[in-house]
Motif scaffolding. Sequence first.
Motif, PDB file in Angstrom:
ATOM      1  N   THR A  65       0.844  -1.197   0.000  1.00  0.00           N
ATOM      2  CA  THR A  65       0.000   0.000   0.000  1.00  0.00           C
ATOM      3  C   THR A  65       0.875   1.241   0.000  1.00  0.00           C
ATOM      4  N   ASP A  66       0.667   2.105  -0.980  1.00  0.00           N
ATOM      5  CA  ASP A  66       1.371   3.390  -1.020  1.00  0.00           C
ATOM      6  C   ASP A  66       0.664   4.427  -0.161  1.00  0.00           C
ATOM      7  N   VAL A  67      -0.669   4.416  -0.225  1.00  0.00           N
ATOM      8  CA  VAL A  67      -1.471   5.373   0.537  1.00  0.00           C
ATOM      9  C   VAL A  67      -2.653   4.632   1.153  1.00  0.00           C
ATOM     10  N   LEU A  68      -2.861   4.836   2.449  1.00  0.00           N
ATOM     11  CA  LEU A  68      -3.978   4.235   3.177  1.00  0.00           C
ATOM     12  C   LEU A  68      -4.992   5.332   3.499  1.00  0.00           C
ATOM     13  N   ILE A  69      -6.258   5.094   3.147  1.00  0.00           N
ATOM     14  CA  ILE A  69      -7.349   6.014   3.469  1.00  0.00           C
ATOM     15  C   ILE A  69      -8.177   5.383   4.590  1.00  0.00           C
ATOM     16  N   TRP A  70      -8.512   6.181   5.625  1.00  0.00           N
ATOM     17  CA  TRP A  70      -9.123   5.612   6.842  1.00  0.00           C
ATOM     18  C   TRP A  70     -10.436   6.314   7.171  1.00  0.00           C
ATOM     19  N   TRP A  71     -11.524   5.513   7.266  1.00  0.00           N
ATOM     20  CA  TRP A  71     -12.819   6.024   7.732  1.00  0.00           C
ATOM     21  C   TRP A  71     -13.292   5.146   8.889  1.00  0.00           C
ATOM     22  N   GLY A  72     -13.500   5.750  10.046  1.00  0.00           N
ATOM     23  CA  GLY A  72     -14.009   5.019  11.202  1.00  0.00           C
ATOM     24  C   GLY A  72     -14.886   5.921  12.052  1.00  0.00           C
TER      25      GLY A  72
END
Length: 245
Positions: A65-72
């Motif tokens: 993974t180059d970029v991780l997007i996080w929604w919580g």
Amino acid sequence: MNNHLRVTVWNENRHEQTNPKAKEIYPDGIHKAIARFLTEAGMDAGTATLDEPEHGLTDEKLASTDVLIWWGHLAHDEVQDEIVSKVQQRVLDGMGLIVLHSGHYSKIFKALMGTSCSLKWREADEKERLWVVAPSHPIAEGIGEYIELPEEEMYGEHFDIPAPDELIFTSWFEGGEIFRSGCAYTRGSGKVFYFRPGHETYPTYHNPAIQRVIVNAAKWAQPVKRELPIRGNVQPLEQIGAAIR
């Protein structure tokens, strides 16, 4: 050879299972909605969710993974500390991280910020206007003076975060509050961007301007290809005069 930017969209995926309105807006989950427009932008976008083994964030997944997007939101406490530590290390080593909306209170964001990340909030279907305060920043490319959302959840100051390295967006809400809504940081060798909009019962991630910001942010946050600096005790590059006297 696939040289596309590799993005993983992580979502706890709980509201979409229990809230009829959230399910209507995001029938396949917020993560799939975001991954879809990232794919359309030419990125190699995959997903991971809370209830997968290791929350879908295995060593192999994080390494690719180059970029991780996080929604919580509902289940921050259910995220295992061991996984948080692995994500944090990957960010320090260079992986980009984009934290969305209620992810401000996630374990990973709080770990990287070192503060409570608390704020004011209100759900009142009110208008939000996100003003671009850094128009030359790559994350704001293609965006006008502001983005207007007819209905959103209000987040208000004071937002307990460190002063951003760069502030890209500031929000005004119909009820009168303001908020630092687009905050960019460097942590170790990694870049971190917090982007405020995205309450689960509003179609925010279907908005083309919001999509453009997230696409821009993923490009901005991608790792820089370089050799990591050498640390610790080293030999001198030049002969030291004191050593030959």
